[in-house]
Structures are given as structure tokens and as C-alpha cells.
Design an enzyme around this catalytic site. Sequence first.
Site, mmCIF file in Angstrom:
data_model
loop_
_atom_site.group_PDB
_atom_site.id
_atom_site.type_symbol
_atom_site.label_atom_id
_atom_site.label_comp_id
_atom_site.label_asym_id
_atom_site.label_seq_id
_atom_site.Cartn_x
_atom_site.Cartn_y
_atom_site.Cartn_z
ATOM 1 N N GLU A 296 -7.344 -107.505 -59.701
ATOM 2 C CA GLU A 296 -6.505 -106.310 -59.931
ATOM 3 C C GLU A 296 -5.735 -106.393 -61.237
ATOM 4 O O GLU A 296 -4.499 -106.371 -61.233
ATOM 5 C CB GLU A 296 -5.482 -106.175 -58.804
ATOM 6 C CG GLU A 296 -6.027 -106.159 -57.417
ATOM 7 C CD GLU A 296 -4.921 -106.365 -56.374
ATOM 8 O OE1 GLU A 296 -3.746 -106.558 -56.739
ATOM 9 O OE2 GLU A 296 -5.248 -106.334 -55.192
ATOM 10 N N PRO A 297 -6.404 -106.511 -62.357
ATOM 11 C CA PRO A 297 -5.643 -106.591 -63.606
ATOM 12 C C PRO A 297 -5.046 -105.234 -63.972
ATOM 13 O O PRO A 297 -5.657 -104.195 -63.724
ATOM 14 C CB PRO A 297 -6.711 -106.987 -64.636
ATOM 15 C CG PRO A 297 -7.973 -106.385 -64.098
ATOM 16 C CD PRO A 297 -7.864 -106.470 -62.592
ATOM 17 N N ARG A 299 -1.995 -105.089 -66.807
ATOM 18 C CA ARG A 299 -1.558 -105.360 -68.183
ATOM 19 C C ARG A 299 -2.718 -105.759 -69.103
ATOM 20 O O ARG A 299 -2.836 -105.270 -70.221
ATOM 21 C CB ARG A 299 -0.541 -106.499 -68.135
ATOM 22 C CG ARG A 299 0.131 -106.813 -69.459
ATOM 23 C CD ARG A 299 0.955 -108.096 -69.357
ATOM 24 N NE ARG A 299 1.773 -108.199 -68.183
ATOM 25 C CZ ARG A 299 3.041 -107.784 -68.099
ATOM 26 N NH1 ARG A 299 3.640 -107.267 -69.128
ATOM 27 N NH2 ARG A 299 3.718 -107.913 -66.971
ATOM 28 N N ARG A 335 11.257 -102.712 -71.175
ATOM 29 C CA ARG A 335 10.887 -104.121 -70.965
ATOM 30 C C ARG A 335 11.814 -105.112 -71.675
ATOM 31 O O ARG A 335 12.182 -106.135 -71.095
ATOM 32 C CB ARG A 335 9.426 -104.362 -71.346
ATOM 33 C CG ARG A 335 8.428 -103.488 -70.540
ATOM 34 C CD ARG A 335 6.993 -103.952 -70.648
ATOM 35 N NE ARG A 335 6.807 -105.246 -70.030
ATOM 36 C CZ ARG A 335 6.738 -106.376 -70.677
ATOM 37 N NH1 ARG A 335 6.804 -106.398 -71.994
ATOM 38 N NH2 ARG A 335 6.604 -107.496 -70.025
ATOM 39 N N TYR A 339 13.433 -107.385 -68.837
ATOM 40 C CA TYR A 339 12.772 -108.698 -68.682
ATOM 41 C C TYR A 339 12.942 -109.590 -69.906
ATOM 42 O O TYR A 339 12.164 -110.537 -70.073
ATOM 43 C CB TYR A 339 11.264 -108.531 -68.458
ATOM 44 C CG TYR A 339 10.849 -107.487 -67.474
ATOM 45 C CD1 TYR A 339 11.075 -107.634 -66.111
ATOM 46 C CD2 TYR A 339 10.200 -106.326 -67.905
ATOM 47 C CE1 TYR A 339 10.672 -106.668 -65.215
ATOM 48 C CE2 TYR A 339 9.786 -105.356 -67.007
ATOM 49 C CZ TYR A 339 10.036 -105.539 -65.666
ATOM 50 O OH TYR A 339 9.632 -104.570 -64.783
ATOM 51 N N CYS A 366 23.373 -93.970 -75.449
ATOM 52 C CA CYS A 366 24.769 -94.366 -75.586
ATOM 53 C C CYS A 366 25.089 -95.513 -74.651
ATOM 54 O O CYS A 366 25.774 -95.345 -73.633
ATOM 55 C CB CYS A 366 25.655 -93.156 -75.335
ATOM 56 S SG CYS A 366 25.506 -92.031 -76.712
ATOM 57 N N GLU A 367 24.529 -96.659 -74.946
ATOM 58 C CA GLU A 367 24.790 -97.895 -74.191
ATOM 59 C C GLU A 367 24.634 -99.057 -75.146
ATOM 60 O O GLU A 367 23.655 -99.106 -75.907
ATOM 61 C CB GLU A 367 23.751 -98.084 -73.071
ATOM 62 C CG GLU A 367 24.041 -97.288 -71.860
ATOM 63 C CD GLU A 367 23.703 -98.014 -70.553
ATOM 64 O OE1 GLU A 367 23.710 -99.253 -70.506
ATOM 65 O OE2 GLU A 367 23.444 -97.292 -69.593
HETATM 66 N N1 LLP Z 1 -1.648 -106.265 -58.082
HETATM 67 C C1 LLP Z 1 -0.434 -106.193 -57.506
HETATM 68 C C2 LLP Z 1 -0.321 -106.256 -56.059
HETATM 69 C C3 LLP Z 1 0.713 -106.063 -58.307
HETATM 70 O O1 LLP Z 1 1.900 -106.004 -57.738
HETATM 71 C C4 LLP Z 1 0.570 -106.003 -59.716
HETATM 72 C C5 LLP Z 1 1.742 -105.862 -60.585
HETATM 73 C C6 LLP Z 1 -0.729 -106.071 -60.258
HETATM 74 C C7 LLP Z 1 -1.815 -106.209 -59.410
HETATM 75 C C8 LLP Z 1 -0.987 -106.007 -61.737
HETATM 76 O O2 LLP Z 1 -0.373 -107.030 -62.426
HETATM 77 P P1 LLP Z 1 -0.697 -107.222 -63.994
HETATM 78 O O3 LLP Z 1 -2.160 -107.592 -64.108
HETATM 79 O O4 LLP Z 1 -0.425 -105.939 -64.668
HETATM 80 O O5 LLP Z 1 0.210 -108.290 -64.408
HETATM 81 N N2 LLP Z 1 6.961 -104.045 -64.918
HETATM 82 C C9 LLP Z 1 6.628 -105.447 -65.168
HETATM 83 C C10 LLP Z 1 5.378 -105.859 -64.452
HETATM 84 C C11 LLP Z 1 5.405 -105.614 -62.965
HETATM 85 C C12 LLP Z 1 4.132 -105.982 -62.275
HETATM 86 C C13 LLP Z 1 4.134 -105.522 -60.874
HETATM 87 N N3 LLP Z 1 2.938 -105.812 -60.156
HETATM 88 C C14 LLP Z 1 6.541 -105.692 -66.672
HETATM 89 O O6 LLP Z 1 6.768 -104.772 -67.451
HETATM 90 O O7 LLP Z 1 6.278 -106.816 -67.104
#
Ligand code: LLP
Length: 437
Positions: A296-297, A299, A335, A339, A366-367
Site C-alpha cells: 500500500e504505498p 508517498r 508538513r 512533523y 497570522c501565526e
Molecule cells: N497504509 C496505511 C494503513 C496507512 O495508514 C498509510 C499511511 C499508508 C498505507 C501509506 O503510507 P505511505 O506509503 O504514504 O507512507 N501525513 C503524514 C503521513 C501519514 C501516513 C498515514 N498512513 C506525512 O505527511 O508524513
Amino acid sequence: MDYRKRILNLLEYKNHLKVINNKLYIDNISLETIAEKYGTPTFVYSEKRIRENYRKFYKAFRKRYKDVEIRYAMKANSNPYILKVLKEEGSGIDAVSVNEIKLAISIGFSTDKIIYTGVNRTKQELEYAIRQGVLINVDSLSELDKVIRICEKNKIKANISFRYNPEIDVKTHKHIATGLKESKFGLHENDAFIAYKKAKKCKYLNVIGIHMHIGSQITSPEPFEKASEKLLRFAGKIKNELGIKIKIIDFGGGLGIKYKAEQQSIDVDDLATVLIKKYHEAMEKYNLDECKILLEPGRYIVADSCVLLTRVTAVKHTPYKKFVGVDAGFNLLIRPVLYDAYHETVIVNEVFRNEYERYDIVGYLCESGDVLAKDRELPKVQEGDIIAFLDTGAYCSVMASNYNMRERALEVAVKDSSTIIIRRRESYDDLISVYKI
Ligand code: LLP
């Protein structure tokens, strides 16, 4: 590292971005021209890069194992244009809400290629997903009870798997580690065992899979290796002690990319080697049956395909600091604030200059916390310059808000040397249309 080295290092890894005559281009179109044509702030995506990332990822696994499929985590970016591109590439979808499922279905993803991995879901949400026939990754014992009640009441069947929490520490920001002992996600081993046992007894449930997702922006294969080892051993346990044949093993997403010159992105070939090796070993060791492997990629597929174009509206020297002010803020790029994330910044209209300075790049909100880049060396900036924030394809536009009554940004895709608007800029009327005035 100085600006020139940083930029040249990063661009080596991005064949869709090039410096030509000291200007930054995306797939042979000048980003300065795009900014002039469409205004700023604007997210600009390379369709070619999205396809390339997808193919690289898929091939790495497919050449090591034949029954593997991708479920793109659409939470990273759910722009319908991008979803269509990934559907053409053969991807399925990992959805986390009913609206994501609805959008995926409306784009034409077949329901057997959609998985639903949510947390703290309502009865209504689960019932909708069950009726659509998508695979549901059940997150807790109480959620299992809810699913059983829905199925029994309506006499409908559900395809389920369970989200297993492997209790693995990962080196990433604490907000995006999801498989820790303390995480809110998934079932810890004892509860997972109880869940499979209970589910097996329910005639309405097809228990077909096991799932994990250990976190996001993970840049080495080791945590995946450790976590998959635990997950596969557990799959063996439920086969040998409960007689449950797992047909789908879902290793989740979480692959990290190179946001910064000093950083490494994960090598997807290394990851595929590790996971497929673990899988083959486990098949023998625990007498597992042949499974479909899912990944499940999010990013990895979309992050580096996009830049956020912003215009410098002010350069301000105080007695203590130098600030560059741009026409964007954490409402569009949260982000860095949320983070401590780093997004590289390039002046697209004149990439290199002779003089350099250190600035905080700050937004229009305005922060005081509206800082998009801290203490960053850049060519001496002038009002009117266009600054691109790189690697903004994942978790940027989807996490945007209307804070300070700011419109969300325009989005443009570059395809075959032309540009297409894939999300229009919001207007004042859009913003107030939901209110009673
Ligand atoms: N599968 C599940 C169950 C997830 O919760 C996520 C991400 C993914 C797949 C995909 O993960 P990825 O391959 O994109 O790393 N907003 C944060 C990232 C939150 C990810 C949440 N879950 C950021 O900007 O870094």
C-alpha cells in the site's frame, strides 16, 4: 550543505526536474512560465514521474513474486486525475474513509481492488463498505463485533482481514509511527488470535487476509523485515492452530523518500528482496499456502512528482533574522510544522546566483508558527522570485485547509509537454458556500 550542492544532489534523483539556462524545468516546461500562466500558489505534478514511480515499485516486487498487487494509499493524494493515472497503471486502492471508497468506485476501480483500512469507524461506515464488497481490514475486537452484528442483522457476507500490530519501533517522526506497542492501530498478538478464532465461527465472514502498516517515511528495510517476520509467524500460528488459510498478506505502505540531500530514500529492490525472501522462508517453515501479496504505498508513488510554486511577496531583514515571505502557508504545506519535515526549496526563475544568504521562509498566515523552511541558505532572494517547494505530491494538497479564509491552491498536471488544470483554485464563493449567511 550549501545550496548549490543540495540542489544538484537532489536533482540527480529526479529526472523530471532539470535546470536549463539557470531556470528550473519540469518535464521540459519552465516552472516560471507555469507560474506566470496560472499564478501562485500552485501545485505542479509530473504525470510521467507518477507512472515511473509506480512502475519501478511494481516491477521490483513483480519480478520476485508473481502474485503481487498494489493498493495505492489514496490518502497521500486523492486528486481524481492522479487516481485515473494509477488505475491505468493497474493499481488498486487503499481507502481510509467512505468518501475515499466512493471516489475510487466512481473512477472505476473494481471493488475487489479496494481495501478499507480505517480506524474507529462507525456502524454506518462499515455497513456501506460491507455492502460494496470491499476487503475490510478490521482494527479491533470491538470493530469485529460490529462487523458481525451488521452481517447477521442484514444476512450479508463480508470479506475481512485483520490489522496485526507487530510492535515494531521505526525511525520516523513519532506522529507517523503506527506499529508501536503504544500505537492506537491494529490488534496485538493475543487479541489478534482471539479475533481470528471468533471470526472463523461466524458464517457471514470470509476471513481471507492479514495486514500490517508500521509507519510512514521509513528509509531502511530493517523494520519491514522484523515486522514481516512477526506477521508471517503469526499467520503460521493461525493456520496451524486454528486451521485458517490466509490468502492475502498485506505488508502495508510506508516507504520513505529522499527529501533532503543528506537523506537516503528506501531502495525498493532491497525492500522487495527482503520481504519476498521472508515470505518464501515462512511458507516452508510454517506450511503457509500460496498467497496474494499486497502493498500500500502512498508517498513513494506521488511525493516527488510535484512542486508547490509560491511567489516571494516580501523580503524582510530584522536586527536578528532575515525572512522571506511567500504567498502560501501551513494551510497548504503543513508538513514542516506538524512533523518538522524538510522540503527543499529552489528559486525557479534563477536557480543559482552569486550571493547567498540564510533565511527563514515564512508564510502568509497570522501565526508565528507559519514557518515553511528554517535557517535555509538560498541565493539572495528578491521580491517577485518564484520559490518551488519540492516533493509536495504526498500529504500536502490533501492536508490543506482554509485557515485564515485562504483558498486552497490550484493544481496542474504536466503531460506530454502540456499543462492541464486538475483542480481549480478555490474562490471566496467556494469558501462561504457552506455557511448560513
Ligand atoms: N497504509 C496505511 C494503513 C496507512 O495508514 C498509510 C499511511 C499508508 C498505507 C501509506 O503510507 P505511505 O506509503 O504514504 O507512507 N501525513 C503524514 C503521513 C501519514 C501516513 C498515514 N498512513 C506525512 O505527511 O508524513
